[in-house]
Scaffold this active site. Structure first.
Site, mmCIF file in Angstrom:
data_model
loop_
_atom_site.group_PDB
_atom_site.id
_atom_site.type_symbol
_atom_site.label_atom_id
_atom_site.label_comp_id
_atom_site.label_asym_id
_atom_site.label_seq_id
_atom_site.Cartn_x
_atom_site.Cartn_y
_atom_site.Cartn_z
ATOM 1 N N CYS A 1 0.807 -1.232 0.000
ATOM 2 C CA CYS A 1 0.000 0.000 0.000
ATOM 3 C C CYS A 1 0.837 1.278 0.000
ATOM 4 C CB CYS A 1 -0.914 0.010 1.218
ATOM 5 S SG CYS A 1 -2.059 -1.374 1.230
HETATM 6 N N1 NAD Z 1 -2.662 -6.160 1.926
HETATM 7 C C1 NAD Z 1 -3.137 -5.106 2.549
HETATM 8 O O1 NAD Z 1 -2.793 -4.872 3.702
HETATM 9 C C2 NAD Z 1 -4.106 -4.153 1.892
HETATM 10 C C3 NAD Z 1 -4.754 -3.213 2.694
HETATM 11 C C4 NAD Z 1 -5.676 -2.356 2.127
HETATM 12 C C5 NAD Z 1 -5.919 -2.425 0.764
HETATM 13 N N2 NAD Z 1 -5.265 -3.326 -0.014
HETATM 14 C C6 NAD Z 1 -5.589 -3.350 -1.439
HETATM 15 O O2 NAD Z 1 -6.410 -4.487 -1.688
HETATM 16 C C7 NAD Z 1 -6.109 -5.026 -2.990
HETATM 17 C C8 NAD Z 1 -5.709 -6.479 -2.877
HETATM 18 O O3 NAD Z 1 -4.539 -6.554 -2.096
HETATM 19 P P1 NAD Z 1 -4.009 -7.901 -1.457
HETATM 20 O O4 NAD Z 1 -2.955 -7.505 -0.487
HETATM 21 O O5 NAD Z 1 -5.136 -8.746 -0.988
HETATM 22 O O6 NAD Z 1 -3.357 -8.570 -2.747
HETATM 23 P P2 NAD Z 1 -2.895 -10.097 -2.914
HETATM 24 O O7 NAD Z 1 -1.863 -10.097 -3.971
HETATM 25 O O8 NAD Z 1 -2.584 -10.683 -1.574
HETATM 26 O O9 NAD Z 1 -4.213 -10.831 -3.445
HETATM 27 C C9 NAD Z 1 -4.775 -10.583 -4.667
HETATM 28 C C10 NAD Z 1 -5.375 -11.878 -5.190
HETATM 29 O O10 NAD Z 1 -6.033 -11.597 -6.419
HETATM 30 C C11 NAD Z 1 -5.814 -12.688 -7.291
HETATM 31 N N3 NAD Z 1 -6.064 -12.242 -8.661
HETATM 32 C C12 NAD Z 1 -5.271 -11.543 -9.487
HETATM 33 N N4 NAD Z 1 -5.907 -11.308 -10.651
HETATM 34 C C13 NAD Z 1 -7.137 -11.865 -10.550
HETATM 35 C C14 NAD Z 1 -8.245 -11.945 -11.411
HETATM 36 N N5 NAD Z 1 -8.239 -11.389 -12.619
HETATM 37 N N6 NAD Z 1 -9.339 -12.606 -10.969
HETATM 38 C C15 NAD Z 1 -9.355 -13.174 -9.735
HETATM 39 N N7 NAD Z 1 -8.339 -13.117 -8.877
HETATM 40 C C16 NAD Z 1 -7.245 -12.459 -9.270
HETATM 41 C C17 NAD Z 1 -4.391 -13.111 -7.008
HETATM 42 O O11 NAD Z 1 -4.147 -14.425 -7.435
HETATM 43 C C18 NAD Z 1 -4.349 -12.960 -5.484
HETATM 44 O O12 NAD Z 1 -4.729 -14.160 -4.836
HETATM 45 C C19 NAD Z 1 -5.045 -4.115 -3.584
HETATM 46 O O13 NAD Z 1 -5.645 -3.117 -4.321
HETATM 47 C C20 NAD Z 1 -4.409 -3.497 -2.344
HETATM 48 O O14 NAD Z 1 -3.826 -2.247 -2.622
HETATM 49 C C21 NAD Z 1 -4.362 -4.200 0.523
#
Ligand code: NAD
Length: 459
Positions: A292
């Site tokens: 982030c």
């Molecule tokens: N990790 C955090 O602490 C956090 C906090 C707030 C917001 N976010 C936001 O949330 C979002 C997700 O982050 P995350 O940390 O969970 O990411 P992550 O990489 O852990 O998970 C994302 C998942 O999406 C899957 N994916 C990718 N393309 C796909 C598709 N076309 N269809 C279905 N699945 C698909 C991936 O395989 C993965 O399992 C991002 O925008 C991030 O900025 C993350």
């Protein structure tokens, strides 16, 4: 042509077909009959599946990663904050399923999107995951469905990318289906708050969409805060992360300044923190990490250019934070030189790969930049991270491979320096300082130790 404003359509969703579809949706949520799909089962998506499933909803997780689907089907988790026992229990209760078959999206009443939003190699927003997901949902979109985007992105993403894609086959947002943005506020490693306690900001593309999303989240989360548009919700998330990014940069700059003056920045922060109002402590470190803070601010600076606006605070914070691994390298080099040693050939044990304390997430961690810089200088580096025992595959550092070693008195004594990058609570810092000849501490992990101070260098 520069843009003057983001397109907002507050009048949509005022009555007609949309009203009766909304009522039906609200009833299904209230009766726990709504079937919920979560797309993207990572650090954000999987805890969300758990939350809704534990509130009595039937939840289906969708992901393109077949290995994750397979693990979940076997009742196993791959994320520390969601124990395998919970996955197994929710599956046994038929509250949770996982699939890679996106055709099943059509059977959902609500689809929540939690796919990645990284930066491209040249630092621009990469919304390709959101675009791909919007296409998948559009292929089976039906009347009465709610789509909620949670992935962090620039203001305008929901309306400019999701909405046109979802409307491509003729259904209209606010009349036939609902679309909203609700940012995720997951704080990995934070045990004080669960995703049930953290207030959820919700902004709809239109009024009905906002009501549908607020009802869905309100069924599982203790407080829902609605805002007037999806753009306001998108911007609120960016404000939260930019606030952190800028304040971390400020305290990193002050660390370097105070260090030159012979003042301990950690002591200064502790003293300033006693002020009961108007001050919030931020802590310096070896550089930014995680999915982030190093990334999201640049989503806004990119979008701002469309409006002929330069976000100077964001750019300056980026410049400062990116310098931190180089500052740490300088400190390590000086400390070795003071002991008659060079970086070239120095045996270094790096403690911590995760980007912050007590988590298992190495994404964007400054430890990789440091490993790369140490490698370039000819240092012989090994690492330890109790939460990341195997060196991960890395998108940005494909060729980096470093051996994992245990933290034993012998290992510590055999090194020229121990570099503390992540201050995991599990480490016995007293033993580390006792056995290692030199400790370069980027987190003040050894700040409380009274003995062997001459071995510890703050960086
Ligand atoms: N990790 C955090 O602490 C956090 C906090 C707030 C917001 N976010 C936001 O949330 C979002 C997700 O982050 P995350 O940390 O969970 O990411 P992550 O990489 O852990 O998970 C994302 C998942 O999406 C899957 N994916 C990718 N393309 C796909 C598709 N076309 N269809 C279905 N699945 C698909 C991936 O395989 C993965 O399992 C991002 O925008 C991030 O900025 C993350």
């Amino acid at each position: 042509m520069p843009r003057s404003t983001l397109a907002v359509s507050p009048d949509a969703g005022k009555g007609g077909a949309g009203a009766s579809l909304l009522k039906a949706f609200l009833d299904r949520v209230a009766n726990r009959e709504a079937r919920i799909g979560v797309v993207g089962l990572g650090y954000v998506g999987l805890p969300l599946v758990r939350l809704f499933a534990s509130k009595g909803f039937s939840v289906t997780g969708f992901d393109v990663d077949a290995a994750k689907i397979e693990q979940l089907r076997r009742g196993r988790s791959y994320i520390r904050s969601v124990p395998s026992e919970t996955v197994a229990k929710l599956r046994a209760q038929n509250k949770m399923t996982a699939t890679g078959d996106f055709k099943a999206l059509g059977g959902m009443d609500a689809v929540i999107v939690c796919v990645p939003t990284p930066l491209t190699a040249d630092g621009k927003p990469d919304v390709s995951f959101i675009e791909a997901t919007a296409k998948e949902i559009a292929a089976s979109l039906r009347r009465g469905q709610l789509v909620a985007l949670e992935s962090t992105s620039y203001p305008g993403t929901t309306r400019e990318i999701m909405k046109p894609e979802l409307e491509r086959r003729g259904l209209r947002c606010g009349e036939d289906f609902f679309l909203a943005f609700s940012p995720e506020r997951e704080d990995p490693g934070n045990t004080r708050f669960t995703n049930e306690d953290i207030p959820k900001v919700v902004g709809g593309v239109d009024r009905f969409s906002c009501s549908a999303a607020a009802a869905l989240y309100g069924a599982a989360i203790s407080r829902v805060v609605t805002v007037s548009s999806c753009e306001a919700a998108e911007a609120a998330k960016l404000l939260e992360n930019i606030y952190r990014c800028v304040n971390i940069a400020l305290v990193n700059e002050l660390k370097m300044c105070f260090n030159r003056m012979g003042i301990d920045v950690w002591e200064v922060i502790k003293a300033a923190s006693t002020k009961p109002f108007g001050f919030q402590a931020f802590y310096p470190g070896p550089g930014l990490g995680g999915h982030c803070i190093p990334i999201d601010p640049f989503y806004l600076s990119w979008k701002a250019r469309e409006f002929q606006f330069n976000t100077r605070f964001i750019d300056l914070a980026g410049e400062l934070n990116i310098q931190m691994p180089y500052y740490v390298m300088g400190k390590l080099e000086d400390a070795l030189a003071a002991r008659g040693k060079k970086l070239d050939g120095a045996r270094i044990l790096m403690l911590g790969l995760a980007y912050k304390k007590d988590i298992d997430d190495p994404r964007e961690s400054p430890s990789f930049k440091l490993l790369e810089l140490l490698g370039r200088k000819g240092s012989k580096v090994v690492y330890n991270d109790p939460n990341i025992p195997t060196f991960p595959e890395l998108r940005h550092h494909e060729h980096l491979r470093v051996k994992s070693v245990p933290v034993t008195p012998r290992e510590l004594a055999s090194k020229d320096a121990v570099l503390i990058v992540t201050d995991h609570s599990g480490y016995d810092y007293e033993s580390i300082v006792r056995h290692a000849p030199l400790i370069v501490d980027t987190r003040n992990a050894c700040g409380g130790l009274r003995e062997w101070r001459d071995k510890i260098v703050a960086a």
